[in-house]
Design an enzyme around this catalytic site. Structure first.
Site, mmCIF file in Angstrom:
data_model
loop_
_atom_site.group_PDB
_atom_site.id
_atom_site.type_symbol
_atom_site.label_atom_id
_atom_site.label_comp_id
_atom_site.label_asym_id
_atom_site.label_seq_id
_atom_site.Cartn_x
_atom_site.Cartn_y
_atom_site.Cartn_z
ATOM 1 N N THR A 97 0.818 -1.220 0.000
ATOM 2 C CA THR A 97 0.000 0.000 0.000
ATOM 3 C C THR A 97 0.851 1.270 0.000
ATOM 4 O O THR A 97 0.382 2.312 -0.441
ATOM 5 C CB THR A 97 -0.946 0.025 1.214
ATOM 6 O OG1 THR A 97 -0.167 -0.073 2.409
ATOM 7 C CG2 THR A 97 -1.945 -1.110 1.149
ATOM 8 N N ARG A 144 -5.162 -6.303 -6.133
ATOM 9 C CA ARG A 144 -5.437 -6.386 -4.698
ATOM 10 C C ARG A 144 -6.452 -5.324 -4.299
ATOM 11 O O ARG A 144 -6.301 -4.158 -4.665
ATOM 12 C CB ARG A 144 -4.140 -6.147 -3.945
ATOM 13 C CG ARG A 144 -4.199 -6.497 -2.473
ATOM 14 C CD ARG A 144 -2.867 -6.198 -1.812
ATOM 15 N NE ARG A 144 -2.708 -6.908 -0.563
ATOM 16 C CZ ARG A 144 -1.858 -6.537 0.389
ATOM 17 N NH1 ARG A 144 -1.075 -5.498 0.220
ATOM 18 N NH2 ARG A 144 -1.772 -7.217 1.508
ATOM 19 N N ASP A 277 5.743 -12.932 3.646
ATOM 20 C CA ASP A 277 5.342 -11.543 3.924
ATOM 21 C C ASP A 277 6.555 -10.623 4.092
ATOM 22 O O ASP A 277 6.429 -9.499 4.574
ATOM 23 C CB ASP A 277 4.413 -11.428 5.148
ATOM 24 C CG ASP A 277 3.780 -10.043 5.252
ATOM 25 O OD1 ASP A 277 3.430 -9.463 4.213
ATOM 26 O OD2 ASP A 277 3.674 -9.511 6.379
#
Ligand SMILES: O=C(O)c1cc(C(=O)O)oc(=O)c1
Length: 324
Positions: A97, A144, A277
């Site tokens: 993001t 996403r 991640d």
């Protein structure tokens, strides 16, 4: 660049206000762990790290003005070095993001990967077919949609629906990221998505609750009712409350998350994915040793058959449909 300190065996807070290129990291941001151990668990040949990110470098790929955090840099080269060190064959790089809908860092990483990485992008409703074709050529296979309020401003669902219909003809899927408490409200919208859907981090269950209780049951029902829905059984380091943490040689890390992930892997063995991640955005209390994070996998996929599906067959089916 400052990273976790391997000599102490724990991630360190390098302090607020650390300057990385033209950007200043968010206060309390923990850098990724430098010098991870080599996993004891031997990954099967062809294993895919199906959830990881690149950040910048900010000097080359500036962070988005609308971002909610400023990370430390984490480049494609550093990601590929980690891939090789841990024993993965491939990566799925998910647009973070902090880069908003500017997919340049992602596309650059995909191009450098020589076919060994696929991507999940963030696009806006006005994205053109030509832009989508270019992303596809670079290796993007999904978009996403993010509903985590601390990470993004809300995007109306009609806009997301429009994007989903635009990407469907490319054979792409939609990755969704949300908190467990928001699933009831989003359930119908998610069920209406016309493509395959991949849920990030098991929909972020509250692992202090019962894995057989109503909240996680709703998530399992969502997967049962929608055979197009997959999930990543990733991020125990993010979901765990009581640990123990993947540090200092711990071979049985994050045992409080295990019952949740194991249930999903055993009920939906053909619709689960796993990823590191890395570089672990927004962790505030500790930074895991990625080698020990790989050693977590056999706790949730307990047989070679389940491991092969989770780490090789499933991600290849979703991201390398054309083979190779
Ligand atoms: O929980 C998070 O903070 C987080 C953030 C991002 C991102 O900023 O894209 O991605 C993730 O997979 C997880």
């Amino acid at each position: 660049m400052a990273h976790g300190d391997p000599s102490t065996g724990s991630g360190i807070v390098t302090g607020s206000g650390t300057v990385t290129g033209p950007f200043t990291k968010t206060e309390g941001w923990l850098d990724w762990y430098d010098g991870p151990t080599r996993p004891t668990f031997r990954l099967p040949a062809g294993a895919v790290d199906a959830h990881c990110h690149v950040f910048g470098p900010g000097e080359q790929f500036p962070y988005a003005p609308e971002r909610k955090y400023t990370p430390c840099d984490a480049s494609a080269e550093q990601l590929f070095a980690l891939r090789d060190h841990l024993g993965f064959d491939r990566n799925v790089i998910v647009q973070a993001t902090c880069h908003g809908a500017d997919n340049s860092a992602l596309v650059d990483a995909l191009r450098r990967s020589e076919g060994r990485a696929r991507g999940v992008a963030t696009v806006r409703r006005d994205v053109t077919d030509a832009q989508l074709a270019e992303l596809h050529e670079a290796g993007v296979r999904g978009v996403r949609f993010n509903f985590v309020k601390r990470l993004v401003d809300a995007v109306p669902t009609d806009s997301l629906q429009e994007i989903a219909w635009k990407i469907a003809p490319l054979g792409w899927h939609v990755v969704i990221y949300f908190e467990a408490e928001d699933l009831p409200e989003l359930y119908d919208f998610f069920s209406s998505i016309p493509t395959d859907v991949v849920v990030d981090h098991m929909g972020r269950p509250d692992v202090t609750k019962d894995p057989n209780g109503p909240e996680f049951e709703l998530f399992l029902r969502f997967m049962r009712e929608n055979p197009n829905v997959w999930t990543k059984v990733s991020c125990p380091e993010r979901l765990s409350v009581s640990g123990p943490r993947a540090l200092d040689g711990e071979q049985h890390a994050y045992t409080d998350v295990v019952p949740f992930a194991r249930r999903v892997v055993e009920e939906f063995p053909d619709r689960v994915l796993w990823g590191t991640d890395w570089p672990h955005p927004n962790l505030k209390d500790h930074m895991p040793d990625d080698g020990l994070l790989v050693d977590y996998i056999p706790q949730i996929a307990t047989t070679p058959d389940l491991q092969q599906k989770l780490l090789v067959d499933n991600p290849r089916r979703l991201y390398w449909q054309e083979g190779a």
